[in-house]
Design an enzyme around this catalytic site. Structure first.
Site, PDB file in Angstrom:
ATOM      1  N   ASP A 123       0.853  -1.190   0.000  1.00  0.00           N
ATOM      2  CA  ASP A 123       0.000   0.000   0.000  1.00  0.00           C
ATOM      3  C   ASP A 123       0.891   1.243   0.000  1.00  0.00           C
ATOM      4  O   ASP A 123       1.822   1.346   0.797  1.00  0.00           O
ATOM      5  CB  ASP A 123      -0.905  -0.010   1.241  1.00  0.00           C
ATOM      6  CG  ASP A 123      -2.047   0.983   1.107  1.00  0.00           C
ATOM      7  OD1 ASP A 123      -2.441   1.314  -0.036  1.00  0.00           O
ATOM      8  OD2 ASP A 123      -2.556   1.442   2.154  1.00  0.00           O
ATOM      9  N   HIS A 130      -3.620  14.089   1.071  1.00  0.00           N
ATOM     10  CA  HIS A 130      -3.808  13.203   2.228  1.00  0.00           C
ATOM     11  C   HIS A 130      -2.579  13.268   3.138  1.00  0.00           C
ATOM     12  O   HIS A 130      -2.696  13.462   4.352  1.00  0.00           O
ATOM     13  CB  HIS A 130      -4.061  11.772   1.755  1.00  0.00           C
ATOM     14  CG  HIS A 130      -4.101  10.755   2.856  1.00  0.00           C
ATOM     15  ND1 HIS A 130      -5.093  10.728   3.815  1.00  0.00           N
ATOM     16  CD2 HIS A 130      -3.252   9.741   3.167  1.00  0.00           C
ATOM     17  CE1 HIS A 130      -4.852   9.722   4.657  1.00  0.00           C
ATOM     18  NE2 HIS A 130      -3.745   9.120   4.297  1.00  0.00           N
ATOM     19  N   GLU A 195     -10.396   4.081   4.088  1.00  0.00           N
ATOM     20  CA  GLU A 195      -9.547   4.882   3.210  1.00  0.00           C
ATOM     21  C   GLU A 195      -9.959   4.629   1.776  1.00  0.00           C
ATOM     22  O   GLU A 195      -9.988   3.485   1.318  1.00  0.00           O
ATOM     23  CB  GLU A 195      -8.053   4.544   3.417  1.00  0.00           C
ATOM     24  CG  GLU A 195      -7.516   5.054   4.745  1.00  0.00           C
ATOM     25  CD  GLU A 195      -6.003   4.932   4.891  1.00  0.00           C
ATOM     26  OE1 GLU A 195      -5.391   4.117   4.170  1.00  0.00           O
ATOM     27  OE2 GLU A 195      -5.441   5.670   5.732  1.00  0.00           O
ATOM     28  N   GLN A 236      -3.015   2.661  15.107  1.00  0.00           N
ATOM     29  CA  GLN A 236      -1.983   3.236  14.241  1.00  0.00           C
ATOM     30  C   GLN A 236      -1.163   4.296  14.967  1.00  0.00           C
ATOM     31  O   GLN A 236       0.063   4.340  14.873  1.00  0.00           O
ATOM     32  CB  GLN A 236      -2.670   3.848  13.007  1.00  0.00           C
ATOM     33  CG  GLN A 236      -1.711   4.372  11.944  1.00  0.00           C
ATOM     34  CD  GLN A 236      -2.467   4.904  10.720  1.00  0.00           C
ATOM     35  OE1 GLN A 236      -3.694   4.884  10.672  1.00  0.00           O
ATOM     36  NE2 GLN A 236      -1.735   5.372   9.729  1.00  0.00           N
ATOM     37  N   TYR A 240       2.828   3.245  15.104  1.00  0.00           N
ATOM     38  CA  TYR A 240       3.396   3.471  13.767  1.00  0.00           C
ATOM     39  C   TYR A 240       4.861   3.887  13.750  1.00  0.00           C
ATOM     40  O   TYR A 240       5.527   3.751  12.719  1.00  0.00           O
ATOM     41  CB  TYR A 240       2.541   4.452  12.967  1.00  0.00           C
ATOM     42  CG  TYR A 240       2.844   5.922  13.141  1.00  0.00           C
ATOM     43  CD1 TYR A 240       3.556   6.615  12.151  1.00  0.00           C
ATOM     44  CD2 TYR A 240       2.429   6.615  14.265  1.00  0.00           C
ATOM     45  CE1 TYR A 240       3.813   7.974  12.286  1.00  0.00           C
ATOM     46  CE2 TYR A 240       2.680   7.960  14.409  1.00  0.00           C
ATOM     47  CZ  TYR A 240       3.382   8.640  13.422  1.00  0.00           C
ATOM     48  OH  TYR A 240       3.638   9.968  13.562  1.00  0.00           O
ATOM     49  N   LYS A 249      -3.582  -1.901  10.027  1.00  0.00           N
ATOM     50  CA  LYS A 249      -3.931  -2.057   8.617  1.00  0.00           C
ATOM     51  C   LYS A 249      -4.072  -3.516   8.195  1.00  0.00           C
ATOM     52  O   LYS A 249      -4.243  -3.770   7.004  1.00  0.00           O
ATOM     53  CB  LYS A 249      -2.821  -1.435   7.757  1.00  0.00           C
ATOM     54  CG  LYS A 249      -2.551   0.023   8.041  1.00  0.00           C
ATOM     55  CD  LYS A 249      -3.586   0.897   7.389  1.00  0.00           C
ATOM     56  CE  LYS A 249      -3.174   2.347   7.443  1.00  0.00           C
ATOM     57  NZ  LYS A 249      -4.099   3.175   6.655  1.00  0.00           N
ATOM     58  N   THR A 353      -4.642   6.767   0.262  1.00  0.00           N
ATOM     59  CA  THR A 353      -5.897   7.515   0.344  1.00  0.00           C
ATOM     60  C   THR A 353      -5.901   8.671  -0.651  1.00  0.00           C
ATOM     61  O   THR A 353      -4.964   9.474  -0.684  1.00  0.00           O
ATOM     62  CB  THR A 353      -6.076   8.063   1.766  1.00  0.00           C
ATOM     63  OG1 THR A 353      -5.915   6.977   2.669  1.00  0.00           O
ATOM     64  CG2 THR A 353      -7.449   8.684   1.945  1.00  0.00           C
TER      65      THR A 353
HETATM   66 MN    MN Z   1      -3.931   3.055   2.941  1.00  0.00          MN
END
Ligand code: MN
Length: 423
Positions: A123, A130, A195, A236, A240, A249, A353
């Site tokens: 991804d 975004h 998203e 997240q 993260y 995710k 996104t």
């Molecule tokens: Mn994403």
């Protein structure tokens, strides 16, 4: 390349329906049905490839025939773009020639499954609006874009096993959360988000050590689907750093079932992506070639359980376009393989996104409600900061232009179920 299959006057003998239809004969998207195998959508019906081949209504080489008799598109996609185009032409000719009703079934009869076995899923984060919005929220001091952002398409390796087909119910995940005023807890996610993304299916891959260059990149992509990268924002936020998203995710990403091919998108390609005069130049290996931007419109709508119960129409949250990406799928692929990383047939690449510049084109609730500080009023009198149990999220997408027949993607939908009580 634009050819006779994009002719605006072409008509199929299959009743395509009236009004804004997604699957005119100019589209011909691919899907896989649990019981019928590989299918191609036309109007509100589908061509069952297995039937057409067994009855010799369609005839190809043994290699192509074997690939089309499978229960996934991987083998067919691995045959390369010249084969995809020749088979598209054959199906187009069949559907614009003399009627052959025995190869059709109703789309309502199909139980569509994942169109390919997805070996790897990556991804990206390719829309600067975004990235800028998220940067402002999480790092309010300083430049919202990280120093690398305009030099390379940022991405992370996702979890192919968690990609599910539209209509699959999404159970609210548990995770480790860190409330501002206490130690971490293990609890159901409270800040569940969607998203708005698209996913590109890799058709033909590359062997390890060999890169895919910008010149060839679009030839390796079979087609694209709508993708909803469900995200647990509270998970997240805590997890993260420093290696990027992980459990936030990996519980579910939903895709639409019909792959719209790059061939079908030929009339909707543009040069780009656009960059600002103040942006740094991109390095040679990422220089756009021609018409790498896909102009696909999309919209997101939400309906709560009570709205559906009371027959209140879904509320539109977002209208955006895939052309808002700062990095094209071709650039993502060229960068991804620049080390010699091998891609395989059926691998999926998410765009990130897709947010535009305006508030109504923001592609997730995190941005739309500005981290929950600007809640959205729903027609049932409730408010949304993030997704609630029972909410149904639907993404639709289509292409339109003055010189081409409108084509659609169908939809990518999912309903949120309450977290499992046992955790
Ligand atoms: Mn994403």
């Amino acid at each position: 390349m634009i050819d006779h299959t994009h002719n605006v006057h072409a008509k199929s003998w299959v009743e395509e329906g009236s009004g804004r239809i997604d699957f005119p004969v100019q589209n011909l998207p691919w899907g896989v049905c649990a019981t019928h195998g590989i299918v191609v959508a036309i109007g509100d019906k589908a061509v069952v490839l297995r039937t057409a081949l067994q009855k010799e209504i369609l005839q190809f080489s043994n290699e192509i025939t074997n690939a089309l008799m499978q229960n996934s598109l991987n083998d067919f996609m691995s045959l390369g773009s010249e084969v995809w185009t020749s088979v598209r032409h054959a199906i187009f000719d069949l559907l614009t020639g003399d009627p052959v009703l025995e190869i059709l079934c109703e789309q309502t009869e199909l139980k569509l499954i994942l169109p390919a076995t997805i070996g790897d899923y990556t991804d990206f984060y390719a829309a600067r609006n975004h990235a800028t919005n998220v940067g402002k929220m999480f790092r309010p001091d300083g430049d919202p874009l990280m120093p690398n952002y305009l030099h390379l398409p940022v991405g992370y390796h996702g979890r192919a096993s968690s990609v599910v087909i539209s209509g699959t119910e999404i159970t609210r995940p548990h995770g480790q959360l860190k409330p501002d005023d206490s130690d971490p807890i293990f609890a159901p996610c409270k800040l569940l988000d969607y998203e708005l993304e698209f996913g590109a299916f890799i058709g033909s891959g590359n062997t390890i050590g060999q890169r895919i260059t910008m010149d060839d990149a679009m030839e390796h992509i079979f087609g694209i689907v709508i993708l909803n990268d469900w995200s647990a924002r509270d998970v997240q936020k805590w997890e993260y750093q420093p290696l990027g998203p992980f459990n936030a995710k990996n519980f579910a990403s939903t895709i639409s079932p019909w792959i719209v091919t790059i061939d079908a998108l030929a009339p909707f390609r543009k040069d780009g992506p656009a960059r600002l005069d103040s942006d740094p130049p991109v390095l040679e290996y990422l220089q756009p070639v021609t018409e790498d931007v896909l102009d696909v419109r999309c919209c997101v709508s939400l309906s709560s359980f009570s709205m559906r119960n009371d027959d209140v129409g879904a509320m539109q949250l977002t209208k955006s376009s895939l052309s808002n990406l700062t990095w094209s799928f071709a650039q993502m692929l060229a960068h991804h393989t620049s080390t010699g990383c091998p891609m395989n047939s059926g691998d999926l690449i998410g765009s990130g996104t897709i947010s535009g510049e305006t508030k109504d084109s923001r592609g997730c609730l995190l941005e739309l409600t500005w981290r929950g500080t600007e809640p959205i009023d729903l027609p049932d009198g409730t408010q949304r900061r993030f997704l609630q149990d029972g909410d149904e999220l639907t993404i639709k997408a289509w292409c339109e232009s003055e010189d081409a027949v409108r084509i659609g993607f169908g939809k990518c939908a999912g309903v949120i179920l309450k977290a499992n009580p046992e955790g």
